[in-house]
Scaffold this motif. Structure first.
Motif, mmCIF file in Angstrom:
data_model
loop_
_atom_site.group_PDB
_atom_site.id
_atom_site.type_symbol
_atom_site.label_atom_id
_atom_site.label_comp_id
_atom_site.label_asym_id
_atom_site.label_seq_id
_atom_site.Cartn_x
_atom_site.Cartn_y
_atom_site.Cartn_z
ATOM 1 N N ILE A 4 47.926 41.729 58.881
ATOM 2 C CA ILE A 4 47.858 42.597 57.720
ATOM 3 C C ILE A 4 49.109 43.446 57.640
ATOM 4 N N ILE A 5 49.703 43.474 56.451
ATOM 5 C CA ILE A 5 50.942 44.198 56.227
ATOM 6 C C ILE A 5 50.635 45.491 55.500
ATOM 7 N N ALA A 6 51.168 46.569 55.978
ATOM 8 C CA ALA A 6 50.956 47.852 55.314
ATOM 9 C C ALA A 6 51.549 47.806 53.925
ATOM 10 N N VAL A 7 50.784 48.249 52.940
ATOM 11 C CA VAL A 7 51.249 48.264 51.563
ATOM 12 C C VAL A 7 51.911 49.606 51.305
ATOM 13 N N LEU A 8 53.233 49.607 51.308
ATOM 14 C CA LEU A 8 53.967 50.867 51.220
ATOM 15 C C LEU A 8 54.807 50.981 49.962
ATOM 16 N N LEU A 9 54.996 49.844 49.267
ATOM 17 C CA LEU A 9 55.912 49.861 48.143
ATOM 18 C C LEU A 9 55.231 50.396 46.893
ATOM 19 N N THR A 10 55.962 51.162 46.106
ATOM 20 C CA THR A 10 55.455 51.672 44.844
ATOM 21 C C THR A 10 56.143 50.938 43.719
ATOM 22 N N GLY A 72 52.515 43.825 43.824
ATOM 23 C CA GLY A 72 51.239 43.663 43.134
ATOM 24 C C GLY A 72 50.087 44.259 43.921
ATOM 25 N N ALA A 73 50.118 44.049 45.236
ATOM 26 C CA ALA A 73 49.086 44.627 46.091
ATOM 27 C C ALA A 73 49.122 46.154 46.031
ATOM 28 N N SER A 84 44.040 44.630 51.019
ATOM 29 C CA SER A 84 44.642 44.100 52.237
ATOM 30 C C SER A 84 45.747 43.127 51.830
ATOM 31 N N LEU A 85 46.941 43.345 52.356
ATOM 32 C CA LEU A 85 48.073 42.457 52.116
ATOM 33 C C LEU A 85 48.313 41.654 53.389
ATOM 34 N N THR A 277 53.561 42.078 38.956
ATOM 35 C CA THR A 277 52.601 43.175 38.955
ATOM 36 C C THR A 277 51.796 43.222 37.661
ATOM 37 N N VAL A 278 52.433 42.849 36.552
ATOM 38 C CA VAL A 278 51.729 42.830 35.269
ATOM 39 C C VAL A 278 50.565 41.843 35.328
ATOM 40 N N GLY A 279 50.800 40.685 35.962
ATOM 41 C CA GLY A 279 49.742 39.696 36.099
ATOM 42 C C GLY A 279 48.622 40.157 37.013
ATOM 43 N N PHE A 280 48.986 40.762 38.154
ATOM 44 C CA PHE A 280 47.958 41.283 39.063
ATOM 45 C C PHE A 280 47.074 42.300 38.347
#
Length: 359
Positions: A4-10, A72-73, A84-85, A277-280
């Motif tokens: 699992i990768i921490a989702v940190l990006l905005t 997107g996550a 969860s990424l 991200t638009v699709g997610f």
């Protein structure tokens, strides 16, 4: 065990076709509601109680497709959902991670890439209460479907620029995959270049490995063969392609999936920014809105904000006025629906590199 990768990006969604400045997009967490019969049952829950998984095929910081999945996550997480990424590369990993998530009660599992189609289809029948969504997939069942960002519309505009601005009469592309998700972009690029310049010659190469060194050597070879306009649709190899263009006189290169003007400030003329991200966001809103949803391909067009051109401000004044006018006209025609750029679904699975699909 899950990686699992921490989702940190905005993520800031970028809209428009001639600028790269972010414009805020408000995301309001929609309520959950019952889904149609034969598809995952969705009881009314607070978004913070709903688990959503996102599988990506590589590093979340690769500056390309995988990072778009991570973005997107992050966006879904900012909508209030538990996310969860997970990095899953092989078919076995994809199937295992998807099954783990579904067994733990995840309501949506995204597979970022068409390679998730078959592994998901082997799992989805056993977990009817989970939606399985594939970026650019082909399989549609009661609880599995794809969403598709029509990046080829923007790739077509880059091909127009290449065809109109080439001085050598030779344009080139290289790519690291030969399935429609890749070839649809280079097809659009070549189609546009040949449409605006019927005499143009196109060089194409399928990389043997998506490495920076491979991208560098391949692009140098194409430049040596006369190409002065390069499009590298190669994920990690793109950095090498940028380096090769930056070291070459009189060569322009096009960025793919993100703005590469800072990587190649003297040669990256324009980049195609892709907003998966638009699709997610669109998919989550569709599935969690409470409205009946019949599984189908969810299209995200350039007009929807799925992709855009991002000019290198340092080089934009080198673009002739007639080129800018042609691009603006074609953009409007794409928005109006009078210009249709072939999608991956139009091309089909037997598409061959170098083939041109005429509209």
């Amino acid at each position: 065990m899950k990686k699992i990768i921490a989702v940190l990006l905005t993520t800031a969604l970028l809209l428009g076709t001639t600028a790269c400045a972010p414009s805020g997009t408000k995301t309001t967490p929609p309520p959950s509601a019952s889904a149609p019969s034969g598809s995952p049952e969705q009881k009314t829950q607070n978004p913070s109680e709903i688990q959503i998984g996102v599988l990506i095929p590589g590093s979340p910081t690769n500056g390309g497709f995988c990072e778009q999945g991570a973005n997107g996550a992050d966006l879904i997480r900012n909508m209030g959902y538990k996310v969860s990424l997970v990095e899953a590369v092989t078919a076995e990993e994809i199937k295992s991670e998807a099954e783990n998530m579904a067994s733990e009660g995840y309501k949506i599992v995204f597979g970022h890439g068409g390679q998730c189609d078959t592994p998901f289809s082997e799992v989805s029948p056993d977990y009817p209460d989970t939606w399985f969504v594939v970026t650019g997939g082909n399989i549609i069942t009661a609880n599995q479907f794809p969403f598709y960002v029509a990046q080829e519309e923007t790739a077509y505009l880059m091909g127009m620029i290449a065809g109109m601005m080439t001085k050598s009469g030779t344009v080139a592309f290289n790519l690291d995959g030969d399935f429609p998700a890749y070839t649809v972009l280079t097809n659009a690029y070549q189609l546009a270049a040949e449409t605006v310049n019927p005499e143009v010659k196109t060089l194409s190469v399928l990389l043997s490995a998506a490495t920076s060194s491979e991208g560098y050597e391949t692009t140098l070879n194409q430049i040596s063969a006369g190409a002065d306009m390069i499009y590298s649709n190669t994920n990690e190899a793109q950095s090498g392609a940028m380096k090769a263009a930056e070291e070459s006189e009189g060569v322009y290169i096009f960025g793919n999936a993100d703005d590469f003007s800072s990587v190649a400030p003297n040669s990256c003329l324009v980049s195609m920014i892709t907003h998966y991200t638009v699709g997610f966001e669109k998919v989550v809103q569709l599935l969690m809105s409470g409205e009946p949803f019949e599984p189908e391909i969810v299209f995200v067009s350039m007009k929807d904000g799925g992709s855009e051109l991002c000019w290198n401000e340092k080089l934009q004044d080198q673009v002739p006025a007639e080129v800018m006018e042609a691009v603006e006209k074609a953009t409007q025609e794409i928005y109006d629906g009078t210009l249709h750029v072939p999608t991956a679904y139009d091309i089909g699975s037997d598409y061959q590199i170098g083939q041109v699909i005429r509209p």
